[in-house]
Enzyme design. Structure first.
Site, PDB file in Angstrom:
ATOM      1  N   ILE A 276       0.649  -1.059  -0.101  1.00 16.84           N
ATOM      2  CA  ILE A 276      -0.190  -0.038  -0.088  1.00 16.84           C
ATOM      3  C   ILE A 276       0.621   1.916  -0.068  1.00 16.84           C
ATOM      4  O   ILE A 276       0.924   2.604  -1.116  1.00 16.84           O
ATOM      5  CB  ILE A 276      -0.221   0.159   0.775  1.00 16.84           C
ATOM      6  CG1 ILE A 276      -1.976  -1.371   1.211  1.00 16.84           C
ATOM      7  CG2 ILE A 276      -2.168   1.365   1.941  1.00 16.84           C
ATOM      8  CD1 ILE A 276      -2.977  -1.454   2.734  1.00 16.84           C
TER       9      ILE A 276
ATOM     10  N   GLU B  90     -12.045   0.125  18.355  1.00 12.56           N
ATOM     11  CA  GLU B  90     -13.393   0.013  16.949  1.00 12.56           C
ATOM     12  C   GLU B  90     -14.485  -0.900  17.776  1.00 12.56           C
ATOM     13  O   GLU B  90     -14.353  -1.963  18.125  1.00 12.56           O
ATOM     14  CB  GLU B  90     -12.899  -0.159  15.500  1.00 12.56           C
ATOM     15  CG  GLU B  90     -11.767   0.856  15.316  1.00 12.56           C
ATOM     16  CD  GLU B  90     -11.093   0.678  13.845  1.00 12.56           C
ATOM     17  OE1 GLU B  90     -11.587  -0.145  13.190  1.00 12.56           O
ATOM     18  OE2 GLU B  90     -10.521   0.967  13.325  1.00 12.56           O
TER      19      GLU B  90
ATOM     20  N   HIS C 288     -13.255   3.451   9.336  1.00 11.98           N
ATOM     21  CA  HIS C 288     -12.463   2.659   8.423  1.00 11.98           C
ATOM     22  C   HIS C 288     -13.104   1.686   7.560  1.00 11.98           C
ATOM     23  O   HIS C 288     -13.181   0.878   6.843  1.00 11.98           O
ATOM     24  CB  HIS C 288     -12.551   1.026   9.573  1.00 11.98           C
ATOM     25  CG  HIS C 288     -11.944   0.202   9.793  1.00 11.98           C
ATOM     26  ND1 HIS C 288     -10.697  -0.992  10.475  1.00 11.98           N
ATOM     27  CD2 HIS C 288     -10.702  -0.212   8.479  1.00 11.98           C
ATOM     28  CE1 HIS C 288      -9.793  -1.680  10.337  1.00 11.98           C
ATOM     29  NE2 HIS C 288      -9.589  -1.596   8.237  1.00 11.98           N
TER      30      HIS C 288
END
Length: 527
Positions: A153, A262, A280
């Site tokens: 990434i 989360e 997210h």
């Protein structure tokens, strides 16, 4: 042959289930199960396909008595207890490439949104205000982007940022100078990155080494007016320190797609000026959701049906194309490891695995794994290629790999050498007809034998009449001999005998064999 059975326990593109079925697996789709419900049924399945919702804990793994593989549709596997999975011999896979572009694009979008304060400007404009003078943005052109993590990434983010005419500097312990040049980035240490960057974006997994990598101390040392973006994992940035430095104005803006806890329904950062957050969404595009679901189904099917291993986090990769070629080598390697494990006495501080000739042109990691799986059976009956390296490491066994492309007496050869209190001991094997594993040497004595089933290993003096004596002893005790393999160092010197028999050798029979004239060692073996 019984079909492998797979459970999909999170919401996933329906094409994943279709791939499992088309490839020859039975599949159940049961998203939203509680941990108790999952624990109650997981023992029925060979494979478990998940996203981020399912937590694969040691308790779940303990109940997963038939589980062979866990596939995470996505890159992050912090919801899987990998050490526990490895200890139980369960392969853990992810799909590191399926959502790379999507996550990288989200990071770039966050950078642009911070630079121009788009979310807040949008909110006030839609409330009927016209706050043109309130929002003075900055250009990204010419600014320095600090990249923490330069993997799949991170490298895409670097490429996109360079397209925006940003200068990219990168910190990554695994980034080589050659790769940095190839990416067009400047490799720097973490201190230099934090003091030089106008924007900092994180693209690294959450590990003990990366937890709070942007700590309060490091955030305080950043450049005045820096902007922070995290679309990787919660826990990489000290959130309390981020709040304080946003309030003080030292940090000009921050954008988080991930949080330490989360779902983040309430958070001290919410409502902070120049703070942007999303729930997210890094991998949340139609393309990415389809891609990771299809990839994890293909990878898991390959493993369950052919033995192919792709993107595994706890064992060497083995492509579906490689698996058929390596299968006979792995069978040979496991038998060689098992042989030395059964014959060696005491601790084994070192083991070397050498491949020669045709074997040296293959992927050696699966061969090494198979040797260790055979060797470690002396310590555990549930060992396999996944947990064998961990068991070996726990016992302090040093593993060395050697590759010799030269061709010797045999066109292909695998040799296993262990260090013992009596010195190094080695066994070697080859493939006959390219597919049939055979032992060809044991402790320096040439012998050709198939290692299979129940066997009797004898070291004796090479004297006339011995073969008749052992044959008579076994016959008197109703033990039928399948195959008979002989080898010796010199005429009249030390000889070895390997017999395959139709049933395990009783202890009393082994003791009688040990009392025959000239016998030095008798050992029952099982393969």
């Amino acid at each position: 042959m019984t079909k492998p059975k797979v459970l999909i326990s999170d919401k996933m593109d329906p094409n994943a289930a279709k791939i499992f079925e088309d490839r020859g697996c039975d599949v159940d789709v049961k998203p939203g199960m509680t941990p108790e419900e999952l624990k109650a049924v997981i023992g029925q399945y060979d494979g478990l396909a998940i996203r981020s919702a399912t937590k694969v804990t040691p308790e779940i793994l303990e109940a997963a008595t038939n589980l062979k593989v866990i596939g995470r549709a996505g890159i992050g596997v912090d919801n899987v207890d990998i050490p526990s999975a490895s200890a139980q011999g369960v392969v853990v896979m992810n799909t590191p490439f399926g959502n790379s572009i999507t996550t990288a694009e989200h990071a770039i979008a966050m950078i642009m949104a911070l630079a121009r304060q788009i979310p807040e400007a949008n909110t006030l404009t839609q409330q009927g205000e016209w706050p043109k003078s309130k929002f003075m943005g900055v250009e990204v052109t010419g600014k320095t982007l600090g990249l923490i993590g330069a993997g799949n990434i991170g490298s895409i983010v670097a490429s996109r940022a360079q397209g925006l005419r940003m200068k990219v500097i990168a910190y990554d312990p695994f980034l080589t100078e050659d790769r940095a040049v190839e990416m067009g980035v400047e490799k720097v240490d973490l201190e230099a990155l934090t003091t030089r960057a106008d924007f900092i974006t994180l693209h690294t997994p959450l590990t003990d080494e990366t937890r709070n990598i942007l700590s309060r101390e490091r955030l305080e040392k950043t450049k005045q007016g820096v902007r922070i973006v995290n679309c990787a994992r919660g826990g990489l940035v000290d959130e309390a320190a981020l709040k304080d430095l946003l309030d003080s104005g030292h940090i000009a803006g921050a954008a988080l797609d991930v949080f330490l806890e989360e779902p983040a329904k309430q958070h001290p950062l919410f409502g902070t000026p120049n703070f942007i957050c999303t729930p997210h969404l890094g991998a949340s595009t139609t393309e990415a959701q389809v891609n990771v679901a299809l990839q994890v189904a293909e990878q898991m099917s390959d493993y369950l049906l052919t033995g192919g291993v792709t993107n595994a986090l706890n064992m060497p990769s083995l492509s579906a194309e490689e698996a058929p070629k390596l299968k006979p080598y792995m069978a040979l390697a496991e038998n060689l490891g098992s042989l030395v494990g059964q014959l060696a006495h005491g601790e084994l501080p070192k083991i070397s695995i050498e491949v020669e000739g045709a074997a040296a042109k293959l992927n050696q990691k699966p061969i090494t794994g198979a040797v260790l799986a055979g060797l470690m059976k002396r310590f555990s009956s549930t060992v396999n290629m996944v947990n064998a390296p961990y068991l070996a490491k726990e016992r302090g066994i040093e593993v060395r790999e050697i590759r010799n492309e030269r061709e010797g007496v045999y066109q292909t050869l695998v040799r296993v050498t262990v260090a013992t209190s009596q010195g190094d001991r080695s066994v070697a094997g080859s493939l006959f007809g390219a597919t049939e594993p055979r032992l060809v040497e044991i402790f320096g004595i040439g012998i050709e034998a198939e290692l299979t089933g129940n066997m009797l290993y004898i070291v004796n003096d090479d004297v006339p009449g011995f073969i008749g004596s052992i044959g008579s002893l076994l016959g008197e005790n109703g033990i039928n001999i399948g195959t008979f393999h002989l080898g010796r160092r010199t005429t009249g010197g030390e000889a070895v005998l390997l017999l395959s028999v139709d049933q395990p050798i009783p202890q009393d029979v082994a003791e009688k064999a040990n009392q025959l004239q000239g016998v030095k060692l008798v050992k029952s073996l099982t393969f």
